[in-house]
Motif scaffolding. Structure first.
Motif, mmCIF file in Angstrom:
data_model
loop_
_atom_site.group_PDB
_atom_site.id
_atom_site.type_symbol
_atom_site.label_atom_id
_atom_site.label_comp_id
_atom_site.label_asym_id
_atom_site.label_seq_id
_atom_site.Cartn_x
_atom_site.Cartn_y
_atom_site.Cartn_z
ATOM 1 N N GLU A 24 87.031 2.759 -0.344
ATOM 2 C CA GLU A 24 86.335 2.696 -1.632
ATOM 3 C C GLU A 24 86.971 3.611 -2.669
ATOM 4 O O GLU A 24 87.004 3.290 -3.859
ATOM 5 N N GLN A 25 87.502 4.747 -2.234
ATOM 6 C CA GLN A 25 88.168 5.657 -3.169
ATOM 7 C C GLN A 25 89.369 4.970 -3.816
ATOM 8 O O GLN A 25 89.560 5.038 -5.034
ATOM 9 N N ASN A 28 88.225 2.329 -6.227
ATOM 10 C CA ASN A 28 87.798 2.933 -7.497
ATOM 11 C C ASN A 28 89.000 3.223 -8.383
ATOM 12 O O ASN A 28 88.954 3.016 -9.604
ATOM 13 N N ILE A 29 90.067 3.726 -7.796
ATOM 14 C CA ILE A 29 91.277 4.037 -8.553
ATOM 15 C C ILE A 29 91.867 2.758 -9.148
ATOM 16 O O ILE A 29 92.222 2.713 -10.334
ATOM 17 N N LEU A 30 91.960 1.712 -8.343
ATOM 18 C CA LEU A 30 92.507 0.445 -8.829
ATOM 19 C C LEU A 30 91.604 -0.174 -9.897
ATOM 20 O O LEU A 30 92.090 -0.710 -10.901
ATOM 21 N N MET A 118 94.144 5.591 -13.589
ATOM 22 C CA MET A 118 94.129 5.720 -12.130
ATOM 23 C C MET A 118 94.272 7.177 -11.705
ATOM 24 O O MET A 118 93.595 7.617 -10.769
ATOM 25 N N GLN A 119 95.119 7.935 -12.390
ATOM 26 C CA GLN A 119 95.242 9.345 -12.031
ATOM 27 C C GLN A 119 93.928 10.072 -12.287
ATOM 28 O O GLN A 119 93.492 10.888 -11.473
ATOM 29 N N MET A 120 93.271 9.773 -13.401
ATOM 30 C CA MET A 120 91.990 10.427 -13.701
ATOM 31 C C MET A 120 90.940 10.054 -12.656
ATOM 32 O O MET A 120 90.148 10.897 -12.241
ATOM 33 N N ALA A 121 90.938 8.794 -12.212
ATOM 34 C CA ALA A 121 89.981 8.377 -11.172
ATOM 35 C C ALA A 121 90.263 9.102 -9.860
ATOM 36 O O ALA A 121 89.332 9.463 -9.131
ATOM 37 N N ALA A 122 91.533 9.332 -9.557
ATOM 38 C CA ALA A 122 91.882 10.075 -8.342
ATOM 39 C C ALA A 122 91.366 11.514 -8.433
ATOM 40 O O ALA A 122 90.744 12.023 -7.494
ATOM 41 N N ILE A 123 91.601 12.155 -9.569
ATOM 42 C CA ILE A 123 91.157 13.541 -9.748
ATOM 43 C C ILE A 123 89.633 13.623 -9.666
ATOM 44 O O ILE A 123 89.080 14.534 -9.037
ATOM 45 N N ALA A 124 88.949 12.667 -10.274
ATOM 46 C CA ALA A 124 87.483 12.665 -10.260
ATOM 47 C C ALA A 124 86.922 12.571 -8.848
ATOM 48 O O ALA A 124 85.786 12.985 -8.599
ATOM 49 N N GLN A 125 87.735 12.058 -7.913
ATOM 50 C CA GLN A 125 87.288 11.913 -6.523
ATOM 51 C C GLN A 125 87.842 13.006 -5.610
ATOM 52 O O GLN A 125 87.752 12.907 -4.393
ATOM 53 N N GLY A 126 88.456 14.049 -6.199
ATOM 54 C CA GLY A 126 88.932 15.173 -5.407
ATOM 55 C C GLY A 126 90.388 15.090 -4.987
ATOM 56 O O GLY A 126 90.859 15.942 -4.231
ATOM 57 N N PHE A 127 91.109 14.103 -5.462
ATOM 58 C CA PHE A 127 92.535 13.978 -5.164
ATOM 59 C C PHE A 127 93.314 14.394 -6.401
ATOM 60 O O PHE A 127 92.747 14.885 -7.362
ATOM 61 N N ASN A 128 94.605 14.209 -6.376
ATOM 62 C CA ASN A 128 95.417 14.407 -7.568
ATOM 63 C C ASN A 128 96.703 13.637 -7.376
ATOM 64 O O ASN A 128 96.894 12.967 -6.357
ATOM 65 N N GLY A 129 97.555 13.758 -8.356
ATOM 66 C CA GLY A 129 98.811 13.035 -8.281
ATOM 67 C C GLY A 129 99.728 13.400 -9.407
ATOM 68 O O GLY A 129 99.446 14.292 -10.210
ATOM 69 N N ILE A 130 100.831 12.682 -9.454
ATOM 70 C CA ILE A 130 101.816 12.879 -10.503
ATOM 71 C C ILE A 130 102.462 11.539 -10.805
ATOM 72 O O ILE A 130 102.758 10.755 -9.901
ATOM 73 N N TRP A 131 102.653 11.284 -12.067
ATOM 74 C CA TRP A 131 103.265 10.046 -12.555
ATOM 75 C C TRP A 131 104.748 10.308 -12.708
ATOM 76 O O TRP A 131 105.165 11.164 -13.463
ATOM 77 N N ARG A 132 105.542 9.577 -11.950
ATOM 78 C CA ARG A 132 106.997 9.742 -12.008
ATOM 79 C C ARG A 132 107.636 8.434 -12.425
ATOM 80 O O ARG A 132 107.129 7.356 -12.162
ATOM 81 N N SER A 133 108.784 8.570 -13.069
ATOM 82 C CA SER A 133 109.544 7.370 -13.438
ATOM 83 C C SER A 133 111.010 7.650 -13.122
ATOM 84 O O SER A 133 111.343 7.855 -11.972
ATOM 85 N N GLY A 134 111.872 7.688 -14.098
ATOM 86 C CA GLY A 134 113.266 7.998 -13.868
ATOM 87 C C GLY A 134 114.164 6.780 -13.978
ATOM 88 O O GLY A 134 113.713 5.637 -14.127
ATOM 89 N N ALA A 135 115.458 7.040 -13.896
ATOM 90 C CA ALA A 135 116.473 6.009 -14.106
ATOM 91 C C ALA A 135 116.357 4.853 -13.114
ATOM 92 O O ALA A 135 116.680 3.709 -13.454
ATOM 93 N N LEU A 136 115.910 5.111 -11.898
ATOM 94 C CA LEU A 136 115.867 4.031 -10.902
ATOM 95 C C LEU A 136 114.810 2.972 -11.214
ATOM 96 O O LEU A 136 114.849 1.890 -10.630
ATOM 97 N N LEU A 160 99.989 9.889 -5.131
ATOM 98 C CA LEU A 160 98.632 10.376 -4.949
ATOM 99 C C LEU A 160 98.428 11.008 -3.580
ATOM 100 O O LEU A 160 99.038 10.579 -2.598
ATOM 101 N N GLY A 161 97.550 11.983 -3.523
ATOM 102 C CA GLY A 161 97.189 12.631 -2.270
ATOM 103 C C GLY A 161 96.302 13.826 -2.548
ATOM 104 O O GLY A 161 95.713 13.958 -3.624
#
Length: 183
Positions: A24-25, A28-30, A118-136, A160-161
């Motif tokens: 469910e977590q 919620n993020i999706l 989605m990152q905000m929903a993760a944080i609201a549920q006690g998780f966190n994350g980082i948005w990465r991109s880059g040349a690839l 996320l984790g």
């Protein structure tokens, strides 16, 4: 968690471990991603959940892409190890419709808003994350793995984790004054 507190104090976490959002977590993020601003209800995004053995496949894809780009051994190793920074990754692709009343750039922005939600929903549920991109994200190898057409864009990978370092209790709230003009 209060929504304003969540937004004003947002910060990414790059050191992530198990547990990852699941069940469910994760739903919620999706769902939060699906609520991004979306002109004309195009839903111009696709979410690819990468976990378990999917991280091994993603690692092989990034490694191949780095080798095709003729990266040195350090670049290839960085690409190979990237999927293991977090137990769960959501790749977000802007699935854009060309020649539509909604410009491609706006469809890409909508997909970007989905990542933030989605990152905000993760944080609201006690998780966190980082948005990465880059040349690839522009690599034909990676684009093919995520079924991108010519007009599509990988807007990023949301790792996320569970954060491994406690966030500082004090955050420097930015002063918006230098960035704001009244019209």
């Amino acid at each position: 968690m209060d929504a304003l507190e969540l937004l004003v104090n947002r910060r990414s976490a790059s050191r992530l471990a198990e547990p990852a959002p699941a069940g469910e977590q994760l739903q919620n993020i999706l769902r939060a991603g699906m609520r991004a601003p979306d002109h004309k209800s195009l839903q111009p995004w696709r979410f690819f959940v990468i976990e378990g053995e999917g991280r091994e496949r993603f690692s092989a894809t990034l490694e191949k892409a780095a080798m095709v780009e003729e990266g040195d051994e350090k670049a290839v190793e960085k690409a190979r190890s990237a999927p293991f920074r977090a137990p769960l990754i959501i790749a977000v692709v802007a699935k854009c419709e060309e020649n539509h009343k909604v410009p491609v750039w706006e469809q890409q922005m909508s997909a970007g808003c989905a990542v933030m939600a989605m990152q905000m929903a993760a944080i609201a549920q006690g998780f966190n994350g980082i948005w990465r991109s880059g040349a690839l994200t522009e690599s034909p190898v990676v684009r093919d793995a995520f079924q991108c057409r010519a007009q599509d864009k990988i807007v990023g990978f949301l790792y996320l984790g569970t954060p491994q370092l406690k966030a500082s209790t004090s955050i420097n709230l930015p002063d918006p004054t230098p960035f704001v003009r009244y019209f």
